[in-house]
Design an enzyme around this catalytic site. Structure first.
Site, PDB file in Angstrom:
ATOM      1  CB  THR A 148      -9.956  -5.080  10.052  1.00 53.79           C
ATOM      2  OG1 THR A 148      -8.817  -5.634  10.684  1.00 53.79           O
ATOM      3  CG2 THR A 148     -10.198  -3.663  10.498  1.00 53.79           C
ATOM      4  CE  LYS A 181      -3.978  -2.295   1.931  1.00 55.49           C
ATOM      5  NZ  LYS A 181      -5.044  -2.405   2.881  1.00 55.49           N
ATOM      6  CE1 TYR A 241     -11.217 -11.703   3.611  1.00 57.47           C
ATOM      7  CE2 TYR A 241     -10.804  -9.388   4.027  1.00 57.47           C
ATOM      8  CZ  TYR A 241     -10.557 -10.533   3.309  1.00 57.47           C
ATOM      9  OH  TYR A 241      -9.652 -10.515   2.276  1.00 57.47           O
TER      10      TYR A 241
HETATM   11  P1  NAP Z   1       0.240  -5.126   8.638  1.00 58.38           P
HETATM   12  O1  NAP Z   1       0.584  -3.843   7.972  1.00 58.38           O
HETATM   13  O2  NAP Z   1       1.118  -6.290   8.506  1.00 58.38           O
HETATM   14  O3  NAP Z   1       0.081  -4.795  10.231  1.00 58.38           O
HETATM   15  C1  NAP Z   1      -0.232  -5.807  11.156  1.00 58.38           C
HETATM   16  C2  NAP Z   1      -0.475  -5.193  12.526  1.00 58.38           C
HETATM   17  O4  NAP Z   1      -0.863  -6.233  13.401  1.00 58.38           O
HETATM   18  C3  NAP Z   1       0.772  -4.564  13.133  1.00 58.38           C
HETATM   19  O5  NAP Z   1       0.367  -3.499  13.949  1.00 58.38           O
HETATM   20  C4  NAP Z   1       1.340  -5.702  13.982  1.00 58.38           C
HETATM   21  O6  NAP Z   1       2.079  -5.285  15.101  1.00 58.38           O
HETATM   22  C5  NAP Z   1       0.068  -6.340  14.481  1.00 58.38           C
HETATM   23  N1  NAP Z   1       0.237  -7.759  14.789  1.00 58.38           N
HETATM   24  C6  NAP Z   1       0.638  -8.739  13.943  1.00 58.38           C
HETATM   25  N2  NAP Z   1       0.630  -9.929  14.575  1.00 58.38           N
HETATM   26  C7  NAP Z   1       0.229  -9.681  15.854  1.00 58.38           C
HETATM   27  C8  NAP Z   1       0.033 -10.506  16.996  1.00 58.38           C
HETATM   28  N3  NAP Z   1       0.242 -11.821  16.947  1.00 58.38           N
HETATM   29  N4  NAP Z   1      -0.374  -9.923  18.140  1.00 58.38           N
HETATM   30  C9  NAP Z   1      -0.582  -8.592  18.205  1.00 58.38           C
HETATM   31  N5  NAP Z   1      -0.409  -7.751  17.151  1.00 58.38           N
HETATM   32  C10 NAP Z   1      -0.016  -8.300  15.996  1.00 58.38           C
HETATM   33  O7  NAP Z   1      -1.207  -5.614   8.205  1.00 58.38           O
HETATM   34  P2  NAP Z   1      -2.457  -4.717   7.765  1.00 58.38           P
HETATM   35  O8  NAP Z   1      -2.409  -4.447   6.308  1.00 58.38           O
HETATM   36  O9  NAP Z   1      -2.566  -3.564   8.678  1.00 58.38           O
HETATM   37  O10 NAP Z   1      -3.655  -5.745   8.011  1.00 58.38           O
HETATM   38  C11 NAP Z   1      -4.067  -6.064   9.350  1.00 58.38           C
HETATM   39  C12 NAP Z   1      -5.306  -6.944   9.298  1.00 58.38           C
HETATM   40  O11 NAP Z   1      -6.380  -6.230   8.700  1.00 58.38           O
HETATM   41  C13 NAP Z   1      -5.147  -8.168   8.380  1.00 58.38           C
HETATM   42  O12 NAP Z   1      -4.710  -9.252   9.141  1.00 58.38           O
HETATM   43  C14 NAP Z   1      -6.526  -8.397   7.797  1.00 58.38           C
HETATM   44  O13 NAP Z   1      -7.185  -9.427   8.504  1.00 58.38           O
HETATM   45  C15 NAP Z   1      -7.253  -7.114   8.055  1.00 58.38           C
HETATM   46  N6  NAP Z   1      -7.702  -6.479   6.789  1.00 58.38           N
HETATM   47  C16 NAP Z   1      -9.035  -6.337   6.589  1.00 58.38           C
HETATM   48  C17 NAP Z   1      -9.513  -5.721   5.452  1.00 58.38           C
HETATM   49  C18 NAP Z   1     -10.995  -5.603   5.265  1.00 58.38           C
HETATM   50  O14 NAP Z   1     -11.422  -5.070   4.243  1.00 58.38           O
HETATM   51  N7  NAP Z   1     -11.802  -6.071   6.192  1.00 58.38           N
HETATM   52  C19 NAP Z   1      -8.644  -5.210   4.487  1.00 58.38           C
HETATM   53  C20 NAP Z   1      -7.282  -5.358   4.709  1.00 58.38           C
HETATM   54  C21 NAP Z   1      -6.824  -5.991   5.870  1.00 58.38           C
HETATM   55  P3  NAP Z   1       3.659  -4.918  14.994  1.00 58.38           P
HETATM   56  O15 NAP Z   1       3.714  -3.513  14.432  1.00 58.38           O
HETATM   57  O16 NAP Z   1       4.110  -4.987  16.415  1.00 58.38           O
HETATM   58  O17 NAP Z   1       4.273  -5.930  14.099  1.00 58.38           O
END
Ligand code: NAP
Length: 543
Positions: free
Chosen positions: A501, A321, A503
């Site tokens: 978020t 992104k 799904y």
């Molecule tokens: P990302 O950039 O990889 O960020 C992941 C976040 O989750 C970071 O803050 C990370 O913390 C934290 N994290 C990862 N593993 C963890 C754990 N075991 N315990 C606690 N915190 C943890 O991912 P993203 O793009 O933000 O996506 C996050 C989630 O959003 C995805 O997993 C997906 O399910 C969801 N999503 C939903 C939609 C929708 O339309 N509904 C769209 C996109 C994504 P650190 O910074 O400490 O690593």
């Protein structure tokens, strides 16, 4: 029009009835040819192999290609090379000859082999229709490379196209990037004979689905999921129902979801269904691009620049992104002000000839308005507006950042919690203090703060109107599928909104627990569908 051809492996004569049934099912699904992969049958049936193949062809519900593949080209035939080729030449002569026979280009380079097939085909032509089996089969000359693009690819193509024995040229090689598909399309576009140009592996799906756009003679697709004869091969059902293969033509616009990994994305199902609903001439594919910026820049740059691909847009997901914003900036394209402020975008729109202000590409972020819409609708059920609400966002990655930014722009006070506290602080610093005018006309400064480093107590303060999980905790196949990002001490009741978020699954442990305690819940599907609908409107509205 490109055909769908189902490859079916036949290991012995005893398997023929079952193989014929499979071909009949493939025909019902939409296959128009069958490739009988007779490597096993040829190895096992000895002197009876030619008769067994003739029976297979006779009983086939679809026009047949017969292939007996050597191990050098990825097959499993254990016959000596001379016996294998003699068998294929015999198959060309029998009354029930197949429509086509596949012979490797490498084998056809030998004079003796050429003479063998020239004689076999001449015999059949001499028999004419009265020979009992119709016209002589046509030869497909094939070339495979399971490691990558052969160095002498162009020389091979020229040799096969110039060969008078060859009716159809078949090229298959292992793709190492989605860019490799473009060379296959260029070869198809400049063909002088019917051609099949297929790339193998997860990067090659484009070449299989887009065969009709570039005039490929056929594409291979398995009769049932998981039974393909080559890596990356889709099923006939996927081609027909998911990608609407029959509707793809030269003018079809190409879209996709760019991410790593991306194979299990739900976006192709969503966007292809929208194209079908609107009668729109577009197709949407998974576009796997490895994590590094260089891969993103090279792959998306090549798709945007390819003249005949009609690449018209993409959804961009983890981990690209931020790369999308950088890419569009470097190319002098347009970026929506909120996406530029966030530093992350999830939607790319490509205008074929540029907009009136001269921009060819444009990036925006639909995660942000989607999350704001679904959360504010949930708060409204409790009589609350976003403005003035206090919201805990858990996670400071791409989605956490977009949601925190969107909520802050709408007037909420956002507290970002993250296991890596410095990252939460970084997001808070980046998103705080932007001056905006709210919907009610009042000036406002965005307010985002980082939650305490050990966030349990702060989350349980009882001061939040809503909690939003932006981590993969609770996600199927994720790092903690049974976990919840909220500690037990957090008080939840029917005045609080809990949004996830994640799904997959739709009901995460967080959503289940929040429902059980009476909270208003918003699952990840609601946000997914909304952001996808906003993207779809952009994809459909640009002409
Ligand atoms: P990302 O950039 O990889 O960020 C992941 C976040 O989750 C970071 O803050 C990370 O913390 C934290 N994290 C990862 N593993 C963890 C754990 N075991 N315990 C606690 N915190 C943890 O991912 P993203 O793009 O933000 O996506 C996050 C989630 O959003 C995805 O997993 C997906 O399910 C969801 N999503 C939903 C939609 C929708 O339309 N509904 C769209 C996109 C994504 P650190 O910074 O400490 O690593």
């Amino acid at each position: 029009m490109s055909l769908i051809c189902s490859p079916i492996a036949v290991e012995s004569a005893a398997e023929i009835p079952l193989a014929v049934e499979r071909a009949a099912r493939a025909r019902v699904l939409g296959a128009r040819m069958v490739e009988w992969r007779c490597d096993g049958l040829a190895s096992r049936e000895g002197a009876d192999a030619a008769d067994a193949i003739a029976r297979l062809v006779r009983e086939s519900p679809l026009p047949s290609i017969v292939t007996v593949r050597s191990s050098e080209e990825g097959g499993a035939c254990s016959l000596a090379e001379s016996e294998r080729l003699a068998l294929l030449a015999r198959v060309a002569k029998v009354a029930d000859a197949p429509r086509m026979i596949d012979v490797e280009h490498a084998a056809l380079c030998a004079d003796l082999v050429r003479a063998l097939f020239a004689a076999a085909l001449a015999t059949r032509e001499g028999d004419g229709e009265g020979g009992g089996g119709g016209a002589a089969p046509k030869l497909i000359a094939s070339s495979h490379d399971f490691t990558g693009r052969p160095n002498d690819l162009l020389r091979r193509v020229a040799a096969m196209q110039d060969d008078p024995l060859v009716s159809v040229v078949k090229l298959a090689w292992m793709a190492r990037s989605i860019r490799d598909n473009l060379e296959a399309f260029d070869l198809l576009a400049s063909r002088s004979k019917p051609m099949i140009a297929i790339l193998m592996g997860e990067f090659g799906l484009m070449s299989r689905v887009l065969a009709p756009k570039f005039g490929g003679f056929l594409t291979f697709a398995s009769d049932a999921e998981g039974t393909g004869s080559a890596p990356g091969q889709p099923s006939v059902r996927e081609l027909r129902d998911l990608y609407r293969f029959g509707a793809i033509g030269p003018a079809t616009r190409v879209f996709g979801v760019v991410g790593w990994p991306v194979a299990h994305s739900r976006s192709p199902a969503f966007h292809n269904a929208r194209f079908a609903e609107h009668g729109y001439d577009g197709v949407y594919l998974p576009l796997p691009v490895p994590s590094e910026w260089e891969h993103f820049k090279a792959s998306i740059g090549a798709l945007v620049d390819h003249e005949k691909l009609d690449f018209a847009g993409a959804s961009v997901t983890i981990p690209h992104k931020e790369h999308l914003v950088r890419f569009v900036r470097e190319r002098g394209g347009g970026i929506d002000a909120d996406a530029a402020w966030l530093g992350a975008a999830n939607t790319l729109v490509v205008h074929p000839h540029g907009t009136p202000d001269g921009q060819r590409i444009f990036a925006t972020n639909t995660d942000m308005p989607a999350a704001v819409e679904v959360l504010s609708a949930a708060l409204a059920t409790r009589g609350r507006a976003l403005r003035g609400s206090r919201i805990a966002v858990i996670g400071a990655g791409g989605v956490g950042r977009a949601i925190a930014g969107g909520l802050a722009l709408a007037g909420a006070t956002v507290v970002v919690f993250n296991r890596d506290h410095a990252r939460a602080q970084f997001v808070a610093d980046a998103l705080s203090g932007r001056e905006v005018v709210l919907a009610d006309g009042r000036a406002h400064r965005t307010k985002v703060v980082a939650g305490a480093a050990r966030g349990e107590d702060a989350l349980a303060c009882g001061c939040f109107h809503a909690f939003v999980n932006c981590t993969p905790v609770g996600m199927e196949g994720g790092p903690d599928p049974l976990g919840s990002p909220l500690p037990d001490e957090v008080h939840l009741d029917d005045s609080v909104v809990v949004m996830d978020t994640v799904y997959a699954p739709r009901e995460t442990p967080l959503i289940r627990e929040a429902r059980a305690r009476g909270a208003v819940t918003v699952d990840g599907e609601a946000m997914f569908l909304r952001q996808a609908a906003l993207q779809s409107a952009l994809f459909l509205a640009r002409w």
